[in-house]
Enzyme design. Sequence first.
Site, mmCIF file in Angstrom:
data_model
loop_
_atom_site.group_PDB
_atom_site.id
_atom_site.type_symbol
_atom_site.label_atom_id
_atom_site.label_comp_id
_atom_site.label_asym_id
_atom_site.label_seq_id
_atom_site.Cartn_x
_atom_site.Cartn_y
_atom_site.Cartn_z
ATOM 1 N N CYS A 144 27.780 -114.071 -38.012
ATOM 2 C CA CYS A 144 27.662 -115.142 -39.009
ATOM 3 C C CYS A 144 27.343 -114.554 -40.379
ATOM 4 O O CYS A 144 26.205 -114.130 -40.626
ATOM 5 C CB CYS A 144 26.571 -116.126 -38.575
ATOM 6 S SG CYS A 144 26.311 -117.427 -39.794
ATOM 7 N N CYS A 181 24.762 -116.623 -42.439
ATOM 8 C CA CYS A 181 23.381 -116.478 -41.955
ATOM 9 C C CYS A 181 22.798 -115.113 -42.318
ATOM 10 O O CYS A 181 21.626 -115.011 -42.673
ATOM 11 C CB CYS A 181 23.297 -116.609 -40.432
ATOM 12 S SG CYS A 181 24.365 -117.826 -39.716
ATOM 13 N N ASP A 182 23.588 -114.054 -42.185
ATOM 14 C CA ASP A 182 23.019 -112.699 -42.229
ATOM 15 C C ASP A 182 23.455 -111.856 -43.415
ATOM 16 O O ASP A 182 22.871 -110.790 -43.647
ATOM 17 C CB ASP A 182 23.393 -111.944 -40.930
ATOM 18 C CG ASP A 182 22.825 -112.623 -39.700
ATOM 19 O OD1 ASP A 182 21.767 -113.274 -39.827
ATOM 20 O OD2 ASP A 182 23.439 -112.511 -38.621
#
Length: 322
Positions: free
Chosen positions: A142, A145-146
């Site tokens: 992701c 997200c990261d």
Amino acid sequence: MCRELSLSSREYEIAIVGAGPAGLTAALYAGRAMKRTVLLEAGIPGGELLNTETIEDYPGFASITGPDLASKMTEHALSFGAEMVPARVTAIGLDADGRKRIEVEDGEPYFAQAVILTAGGQPRKLGIPGEQEYAGRGVSYCAVCDGAFFKGDHLAVVGGGDAALEEAVFLTRYASKVTLIHRRFEFRAQPLLVQRARANPKMEFLLDTVVEEIVGDGQRVERLSLRHLSDGASSDLAVGGVFVFIGFLPNTGLLEVHADHDAQGYYLTDQNMQTSVPGVFAAGDVRAQLTRQVTTAVGDATTAAMAATKLVEEPVAVAATA
Ligand code: NAP
């Protein structure tokens, strides 16, 4: 004509499993049709929208972030009376009287006359040494997200579909360089996305190449072992992290009874989005179809909710059109 119903607190006319764009749309239409509807979701509503930075192919929104669209869809979906319940569905069975029994992790089962499966899927894994060991420590699925954890790093992205091309470009905002590694010379991704990636000065391409191992120092990813398919040559690529976008595995393992599916496990449905199990509908990323867009998910879900509504009201009419 509507049937008179006497429903206990866990009995519904329509149950929807999974609150991504398909589930939220199904909840909107089922609620608007005044059906007693429950939407079961284990996490935050929005599904894959929550992993998407910007959406620019949803009509009416030239550009909107995934989380913003998710929150607008959630608010809209619930405004017509569907109930959203935080619950992880573990199994769906059929009772002798045709009711669907929806088992959840903590608590008593839910019952419904029709179920709409909109549980999306999980990212496909490479299945190579180091992938599991370094998951969350340099291996990610992701970018939204990261990505921010990798400022200034050289990153690798694996895959050649829409997700890989789009997310690779997204990651260039943090990374010093992004190397896209794809096993073929041709891309599955839309030409526009390939064009954008090729035009980005931080992007580099390693085609006809597979990752054989993710290697680290025990704490973090340090490099990838690569193999070039045409000549069989091996090489190493030093990276701070690797993002894997090689497709999706549908969450189609909940049904206790057989429903027809394709070779990849996606449900085959009729034109009403009904699976081969009467009263069980499927929409969005769990359904076999040409493409999996937010627009197709909401379209499928509209049909599924209308057909489920009709089935609840006039079971014989829907069975006859299937
Ligand atoms: P996808 O279209 O199935 O593409 C998967 C890619 O990963 C393919 O290039 C495939 O290679 C490669 N791959 C598969 N298994 C692999 C393995 N074991 N090792 C190395 N490479 C492997 O998946 P996706 O990109 O996640 O997209 C899924 C769906 O969501 C698609 O329908 C897509 O259109 C949609 N989507 C749309 C957008 C958008 O429109 N903006 C954004 C994201 C996703 P091959 O090509 O060689 O098979």
